[in-house]
Design a protein around this motif. Structure first.
Motif: not given
Length: 453
Positions: A55-78
């Motif tokens: 199950l863990e191997s399957s979850l890691q496989f499908y997750q790797s296909r859908r991973n995308k960068p998530t923008p931060s809630n804070l600005t670089p200045r913050q």
């Protein structure tokens, strides 16, 4: 996945490892314990372990296909600002009351206000040397152990409760590597900011987490929580208040609303008076108490907890039946409905009686047709209760942003939950619509301001 693996192994372990329990004895009280950090052994059934690995191997496989960068809630200045403040000892970050977010103070100001507003008051706080504090803690350790042994011998508390209290004072090796006695862990004093007050003030907080007295407090709270049905003024939250108000029906023509707020409630409670009054109330419930309720043990624990608060840094229903239609308490706030009944002196007498009950005093708002209480504006119109959502002028409208990693269903649930609350809180449909539009407008303004910064 680690949590799932741990849960499966724990269930498997207890399924095949039975422990003898006395059916007439309470063997475990879940409310008294934090989640254990015990790691159960691997399952003896290899198929279960293999299934979890697959199950863990399957979850890691499908997750790797859908991973995308998530923008931060804070600005670089913050981000740069937070890192700078974290390393700057001249400032301290504290929380503000009423969900008004975080605040940053000069550390010198924080320390000065702590002394001038609270710890410098010798009528409330008594300074102790380290030796004196350790002597008190040592005696309290003995008192808690004696308490557990005495009431266990009298069959007033269960084996589970006895073990819980004994574990709380178990310090393991009570000496340091140098041979000196290990110091006791004391409660910690800190403060939050009453940013909504003008001028602003500090709220004292004594954090007892991790101390053995906190364990006794948790045990006491566990039993006292069972008595909430016997407190007619108890108020859980604003939804509970709405339910109670809907049961009232039409009000008398001279009905008025009022609220009251305690003045520094916790530091102004007369300990001896409070213990006497609560003990009398508990005695009055002797024939109605829940099964196995340890009445005398609860009274003794209450005295130990309330008289021994060592750290580093009432209930009232007045006899005004014809005037007091509703009297409800939410911690240190009162909501009521007052009936004049052609008696101009009754209101002043009621306020005086309330403030003469112990040393705790209250600031009363004069009766009127509309009051703000909790997150509600409550009004009387045509002899009926009308409510709408109340939002403070300093409301930050803090919501989880759509870029958060929370599941999509949860994000939709936040919107649904807000709309549901507004629907329940507002008697009139137009008020529901307006409050929702105002919230959306404020949220959009805040988001635009954040982008500009």
């Amino acid at each position: 996945m680690n949590r799932l693996r741990r849960d499966v192994r724990r269930i498997f372990f207890f399924k095949y490892n039975h422990f003898e329990e006395d059916p007439g004895e309470i063997s475990y009280i879940q409310e008294l314990y934090h989640k254990s950090d015990w790691d159960p052994p691997t399952c003896r059934d290899a198929d279960i372990e293999e299934a979890m690995d697959n199950l863990e191997s399957s979850l890691q496989f499908y997750q790797s296909r859908r991973n995308k960068p998530t923008p931060s809630n804070l600005t670089p200045r913050q981000w740069r600002l937070t890192k700078t403040l974290k390393c700057d000892d001249d400032f301290i970050s504290i929380e503000a009351d009423k969900n008004l977010g975080g605040c940053i103070l000069l550390r010198d100001t924080y320390n000065t206000r702590g002394i001038s507003e609270h710890l410098g008051d010798r009528n409330v706080y008594q300074p102790l040397t380290c030796a004196e504090a350790n002597r008190i803690q040592s005696k309290l350790c003995s008192d808690v152990l004696s308490f557990a042994a005495k009431w266990r011998a009298r069959r007033a508390i269960s084996k589970a409760e006895t073990v819980y209290l004994q574990r709380s004072v178990d310090r393991g090796d009570s000496t340091l590597p140098t041979g000196e006695p290990k110091p006791y862990q004391f409660a910690r004093f800190r403060m939050s900011l009453k940013a909504h007050k003008t001028p602003w003030k500090m709220r004292p907080i004594v954090c007892c987490a991790g101390t053995f007295m906190n364990s006794l407090s948790c045990w006491l709270d566990y039993w006292l929580q069972k008595l909430k049905p016997f407190v007619p003024t108890y108020l859980r939250d604003s939804h509970d208040l709405l339910d109670k108000l809907r049961e009232l029906g039409p009000l008398p023509p001279d009905a008025k609303l009022f609220t009251a707020d305690a003045n520094s409630m916790y530091t102004n409670i007369d300990t001896d008076h409070a213990i006497d009054v609560i003990s009398l109330w508990l005695d009055s419930l002797r024939g109605q108490l829940p099964d196995r309720f340890p009445l005398d043990a609860v009274k003794e624990a209450m005295s130990l907890v309330m008289r021994n608060n060592v750290f580093e840094w009432g209930h009232l229903i007045p006899t005004y039946g014809q005037h007091l239609l509703v009297f409800l308490r939410f911690i240190d706030d009162i909501f009521g409905i007052w009936i004049d009944a052609n008696d101009a002196t009754a209101w002043d007498a009621f306020k005086a009686d309330t403030n003469n009950f112990g040393i705790l005093t209250w600031e009363f708002e004069e009766p009127s047709n509309s009051v703000d209480f909790l997150d509600l504006t409550i009004s009387i119109e045509n002899n009926s209760i009308v409510t709408k959502t109340y939002q403070k002028a300093m409301n930050l409208y803090q919501y989880i942003p759509p870029t958060s990693a929370h599941p999509p269903g949860m994000m939709k649930g936040i919107i649904y939950g807000l709309l549901r609350n507004y629907k329940l809180q507002n008697t009139r449909e137009r008020a529901t619509t307006l409050i929702w539009l105002n919230s959306c407008s404020a949220d959009t303004s805040l988001e635009a301001g954040a982008k500009l910064s």
